[in-house]
Enzyme design. Structure first.
Site, PDB file in Angstrom:
ATOM      1  N   HIS A 135       0.874  -1.140  -0.067  1.00 28.07           N
ATOM      2  CA  HIS A 135       0.044   0.035  -0.026  1.00 28.07           C
ATOM      3  C   HIS A 135       0.839   1.028  -0.311  1.00 28.07           C
ATOM      4  O   HIS A 135       1.073   1.673   1.032  1.00 28.07           O
ATOM      5  CB  HIS A 135      -0.925  -0.168   1.413  1.00 28.07           C
ATOM      6  CG  HIS A 135      -1.937   0.959   1.368  1.00 28.07           C
ATOM      7  ND1 HIS A 135      -3.131   0.550   2.020  1.00 28.07           N
ATOM      8  CD2 HIS A 135      -1.960   2.177   0.785  1.00 28.07           C
ATOM      9  CE1 HIS A 135      -3.964   1.625   1.627  1.00 28.07           C
ATOM     10  NE2 HIS A 135      -3.286   2.905   1.137  1.00 28.07           N
ATOM     11  N   HIS A 183      -8.290  -6.322   6.775  1.00 29.50           N
ATOM     12  CA  HIS A 183      -7.854  -4.977   7.867  1.00 29.50           C
ATOM     13  C   HIS A 183      -8.439  -6.025   9.179  1.00 29.50           C
ATOM     14  O   HIS A 183      -9.446  -6.350   9.559  1.00 29.50           O
ATOM     15  CB  HIS A 183      -8.988  -3.971   7.633  1.00 29.50           C
ATOM     16  CG  HIS A 183      -8.101  -2.561   8.070  1.00 29.50           C
ATOM     17  ND1 HIS A 183      -7.811  -2.345   9.514  1.00 29.50           N
ATOM     18  CD2 HIS A 183      -7.659  -1.695   7.237  1.00 29.50           C
ATOM     19  CE1 HIS A 183      -6.831  -1.281   9.478  1.00 29.50           C
ATOM     20  NE2 HIS A 183      -6.777  -1.062   8.096  1.00 29.50           N
ATOM     21  N   GLU A 201      -2.620  -1.563  -3.268  1.00 33.90           N
ATOM     22  CA  GLU A 201      -3.624  -0.781  -2.879  1.00 33.90           C
ATOM     23  C   GLU A 201      -3.325   0.660  -2.622  1.00 33.90           C
ATOM     24  O   GLU A 201      -2.102   1.130  -2.520  1.00 33.90           O
ATOM     25  CB  GLU A 201      -3.785  -1.225  -1.348  1.00 33.90           C
ATOM     26  CG  GLU A 201      -4.179  -2.551  -1.124  1.00 33.90           C
ATOM     27  CD  GLU A 201      -3.992  -2.986   0.776  1.00 33.90           C
ATOM     28  OE1 GLU A 201      -4.512  -4.034   1.054  1.00 33.90           O
ATOM     29  OE2 GLU A 201      -3.700  -1.976   1.267  1.00 33.90           O
TER      30      GLU A 201
HETATM   31  N1  PXP Z   1      -6.619  -3.894   3.005  1.00 30.71           N
HETATM   32  C1  PXP Z   1      -6.465  -2.469   2.927  1.00 30.71           C
HETATM   33  C2  PXP Z   1      -7.037  -1.870   1.945  1.00 30.71           C
HETATM   34  C3  PXP Z   1      -5.707  -2.107   3.710  1.00 30.71           C
HETATM   35  O1  PXP Z   1      -5.456  -0.524   3.877  1.00 30.71           O
HETATM   36  C4  PXP Z   1      -4.710  -2.819   4.754  1.00 30.71           C
HETATM   37  C5  PXP Z   1      -3.904  -2.159   5.634  1.00 30.71           C
HETATM   38  O2  PXP Z   1      -2.700  -1.550   4.817  1.00 30.71           O
HETATM   39  C6  PXP Z   1      -5.168  -4.121   4.906  1.00 30.71           C
HETATM   40  C7  PXP Z   1      -5.922  -4.526   4.057  1.00 30.71           C
HETATM   41  C8  PXP Z   1      -4.501  -5.170   5.781  1.00 30.71           C
HETATM   42  O3  PXP Z   1      -4.888  -4.812   7.089  1.00 30.71           O
HETATM   43  P1  PXP Z   1      -4.143  -5.343   8.192  1.00 30.71           P
HETATM   44  O4  PXP Z   1      -2.402  -4.703   8.186  1.00 30.71           O
HETATM   45  O5  PXP Z   1      -4.853  -4.873   9.438  1.00 30.71           O
HETATM   46  O6  PXP Z   1      -4.006  -6.703   8.072  1.00 30.71           O
END
Ligand code: PXP
Length: 240
Positions: free
Chosen positions: A43, A192, A70
């Site tokens: 990301h 997430h 992302e």
């Molecule tokens: N999906 C998106 C769109 C995110 O921004 C993130 C965090 O970068 C994640 C998934 C993954 O979340 P986590 O780091 O809490 O596993």
């Protein structure tokens, strides 16, 4: 089986706290892939506080599994990077530059006219497009209408409810949102705050195609090692 895409932002965050290149995001990606991860997620944010543009290009050269990038398409240079690299999937996220982490899904009615050409451009580049969405069944037809291939359900509210021991009604909401998405022909991803405790229940929702997991997985890897941790996630997914 639901696929696991390992988000390596946290490796870059640690690496960026010194100028000596460790831990290496490339080595972390290689370890995750060797352990069986189906994909790697990054990301890149405009402030490059974790993944830098250069990391995205370096990863693209070596990856042997699906690459998922992302980010917010309205924050340069995100779209330039994605269209250069042409990952398998681009997950569009409506995060403001100053947020700690992504904290909501798209408000499609408000962003429809801006999203349409962006999604078209990504698809013209052969990139699968996923939209980060709150678990609201009513929004799924709108995601389809703007041209998305998939949605990624924002699972932070699920994870919070799970941690607090009152997950059932929230879980049902996610199941309904997934069903609504699938019924209009969208694939369903999720991510997430998913972790080794809450993942199995989430993946009892039918046909979740992919989960992207970063923060908890990297934290757990400090205790268990990255390879063992990836394998523990894969075991949950293959048992679900
Ligand atoms: N999906 C998106 C769109 C995110 O921004 C993130 C965090 O970068 C994640 C998934 C993954 O979340 P986590 O780091 O809490 O596993």
């Amino acid at each position: 089986m639901t696929k696991l895409s390992v988000n390596i932002n946290r490796i870059a965050l640690l690496r960026n706290s010194r100028n000596i290149g460790i831990p290496s995001v490339i080595e972390a990606a290689k370890t995750a892939i060797a352990a069986g991860a189906h994909g790697i997620t990054v990301h890149p944010r405009p402030d490059e506080r974790h993944i830098k543009a250069a990391d995205v290009y370096d990863l693209a050269k070596m990856l042997t599994v699906e690459f998922n990038i992302e980010g917010n398409p309205f924050q340069p240079p995100f779209m330039d990077i994605v269209c250069d690299v042409k990952p398998a999937q681009c997950t569009l996220v409506p995060d403001a530059p100053d947020v700690l982490t992504s904290d909501s899904g798209w408000n499609i009615p408000e962003n429809r006219d801006r999203l349409l050409p962006i999604i078209e451009k990504l698809k013209n580049n052969g990139i699968r497009v996923s939209l980060f969405m709150d678990a609201d069944p009513a929004l799924m037809p709108l995601a389809k209408e703007v041209g998305a291939d998939r949605v990624e359900l924002y699972t932070e509210p699920y994870a919070t409810a799970f941690r607090e021991g009152n997950v059932e009604s929230v879980f049902q909401q996610y199941a309904l949102a997934a069903k609504a998405a699938q019924s209009v022909g969208l694939g369903v991803n999720a991510g997430h705050d998913l972790n080794l405790q809450n993942l199995a229940k989430f993946c009892s929702i039918p046909d979740i195609l992919e989960v992207s997991i970063g923060h908890a997985l990297i934290a757990e890897a400090l205790e268990m090692g990255l390879s063992n941790t990836v394998q523990a996630y894969l075991k949950i997914l293959s048992d679900s």
